[in-house]
Design a protein around this motif. Structure first.
Motif, PDB file in Angstrom:
ATOM      1  N   ASN A 109      49.454  41.154  38.678  1.00 36.79           N
ATOM      2  CA  ASN A 109      49.506  42.390  37.904  1.00 36.79           C
ATOM      3  C   ASN A 109      48.141  42.862  37.413  1.00 36.79           C
ATOM      4  OD1 ASN A 109      52.379  42.598  38.054  1.00 36.79           O
ATOM      5  ND2 ASN A 109      52.514  40.965  36.559  1.00 36.79           N
ATOM      6  N   SER A 110      47.071  42.189  37.805  1.00 35.25           N
ATOM      7  CA  SER A 110      45.727  42.557  37.351  1.00 35.25           C
ATOM      8  C   SER A 110      45.317  43.924  37.900  1.00 35.25           C
ATOM      9  CB  SER A 110      44.715  41.498  37.793  1.00 35.25           C
ATOM     10  OG  SER A 110      43.409  41.911  37.438  1.00 35.25           O
ATOM     11  N   LYS A 111      44.629  44.664  37.043  1.00 38.69           N
ATOM     12  CA  LYS A 111      44.112  45.973  37.464  1.00 38.69           C
ATOM     13  C   LYS A 111      42.708  45.845  38.052  1.00 38.69           C
ATOM     14  CE  LYS A 111      46.769  48.764  34.192  1.00 38.69           C
ATOM     15  NZ  LYS A 111      47.756  47.868  33.753  1.00 38.69           N
TER      16      LYS A 111
END
Length: 146
Positions: A109-111
């Motif tokens: 889920n890292s941007k």
């Protein structure tokens, strides 16, 4: 018997635990050698370069989740009157699986493309590397839990 999140994230201890986690990570990365060690060191340097204090912030943010994930093992050790460090070392695979379940979710889920890409490249050897860090992790937890 107190739960591990209470022990490691109390107002009195959290900053000390985060500092010890950073020292543990630095020591583990420094210990790596060979081609895979170079990849780990390069990946760690890339992630550290995302922004100043990034690793410290991530450790601080993840500490409650890590402590919650490790609490069943901690409780098992304590209820069996076993030394935490020795118990964690004897159960390195379980410790690694608990921690990697959290980091897998966070990386997914890292941007940040740098964080996600670096994690994806190193994930294949992650369990082996986390298991190698378990003795230090167990000692660090034992230090703060006593």
């Amino acid at each position: 018997m107190p739960k591990l999140p209470e022990v490691l994230t109390s107002d009195v201890k959290k900053a000390l635990v985060v500092d010890d986690c950073l020292a543990l990570i630095d020591a583990e990365v420094a210990d790596k050698s060979g081609i895979s060690g170079l990849a780990i060191k390069a990946g760690y340097a890339a992630v550290k370069g995302v922004k100043p204090g990034f690793i410290k912030q991530v450790v601080s943010d993840l500490l409650p989740e890590f402590a919650t994930a490790l609490d069943p093992l901690y409780q098992e050790a304590k209820s069996g009157n076993k030394a935490i460090a020795a118990f964690f070392s004897a159960n390195g695979g379980r410790v690694a699986d608990a921690l990697l379940a959290i980091t897998d979710s966070k990386a997914k889920n890292s941007k940040s493309g740098v964080v996600k890409g670096t994690y994806d490249k190193l994930r294949g050897s992650a369990k082996k590397n986390v298991e190698a860090a378990v003795p230090r992790l167990g000692q660090m937890i034992e230090k703060h839990a006593n």
